[in-house]
Design a protein around this motif. Structure first.
Motif, short mmCIF file in Angstrom:
data_model
loop_
_atom_site.label_atom_id
_atom_site.label_comp_id
_atom_site.label_asym_id
_atom_site.label_seq_id
_atom_site.Cartn_x
_atom_site.Cartn_y
_atom_site.Cartn_z
N ILE A 1 0.97 -1.30 -0.09
CA ILE A 1 0.05 0.00 0.02
C ILE A 1 0.94 1.37 0.09
N LEU A 2 0.69 2.05 -1.01
CA LEU A 2 1.67 3.25 -1.25
C LEU A 2 0.77 4.55 -0.95
N ASP A 3 1.14 5.33 -0.24
CA ASP A 3 0.97 6.73 -0.05
C ASP A 3 1.00 7.47 -1.30
N VAL A 4 0.51 8.59 -1.69
CA VAL A 4 0.61 9.10 -3.02
C VAL A 4 1.48 10.50 -2.75
N ASP A 5 0.75 11.45 -2.17
CA ASP A 5 1.48 12.76 -2.28
C ASP A 5 2.75 12.63 -1.31
N GLU A 6 3.83 13.22 -1.91
CA GLU A 6 5.26 13.32 -1.50
C GLU A 6 5.92 11.88 -1.28
N THR A 7 5.00 10.99 -1.42
CA THR A 7 5.78 9.69 -1.56
C THR A 7 6.01 9.38 -2.89
N LEU A 8 5.00 9.35 -3.64
CA LEU A 8 5.16 8.95 -5.26
C LEU A 8 5.59 10.53 -6.03
#
Length: 185
Positions: free
Chosen positions: A38-45
């Motif tokens: 499970i991936l966070d989006v903002d500032e992670t990707l």
């Protein structure tokens, strides 16, 4: 059968990466028996300033998706932003997750048909991503925020505040290779 050892400090990630997510070696998933992400989006990707994913990220996702299923789970309520990023990566997603609430993380793990103990939560924030993942017993990975590499943005100031608070609470934020103390085969 697997036994789970719950952490005494829910803010302590299992793995801390001093770089971005694309620097995360997928071998970590095999070494820690991770079957889903499970991936966070903002500032992670992607940084808040960007609306498109980099070629490096697309390549990393393509490599990792051959090993494990991936879901995006973001606190961002912008269906347009998160949906566009998810579609460009061809990944399922959930927006408006309200992390550190566990509900949407549990939903994504259920959609992958995996026990939460075999899912890793990867994000750039201690008080949302890591805390939510740890509350469920997931393997948690903290990555450097994308904005820390390009500018001293408002978001980076939030990360500095989180780092300061976490040190007061006894959390070690030194980059680690492996620190899996949750999953014992």
């Amino acid at each position: 059968m697997y036994s789970i050892v719950f952490k005494t400090n829910l803010l302590q990630p299992d793995l801390i990466l001093s770089g971005t997510i694309v620097e995360l070696n997928p071998q970590v998933f095999q070494d820690n028996q991770i079957k889903g992400l499970i991936l966070d989006v903002d500032e992670t990707l992607v940084s808040y300033q960007n609306h498109t994913v980099s070629a490096d990220l697309q390549q990393w996702i393509a490599e990792v998706r051959q090993m494990v299923p991936i879901w995006l789970v973001s606190n961002n309520i912008s269906e347009g932003r998160i949906g566009n990023i998810a579609r460009s990566l061809e990944l399922p997603y959930i927006s408006g997750a309200r992390k550190p609430s566990r509900r949407k993380l549990r939903q994504a793990a259920r959609e992958m048909d995996l026990p939460v103990e075999r899912v890793a939560m990867i994000g750039d924030r201690l008080f949302t991503d890591v805390l939510a993942g740890n509350r469920l017993g997931m393997f948690t990975i903290l990555v450097s925020p994308m904005s820390s590499l390009t500018s001293l943005s408002h978001n980076f100031s939030i990360h500095n505040l989180e780092a300061w608070l976490s040190q007061l609470l006894g959390v070690s934020l030194a980059a680690t290779q492996h620190n899996s103390n949750k999953i014992n085969p």
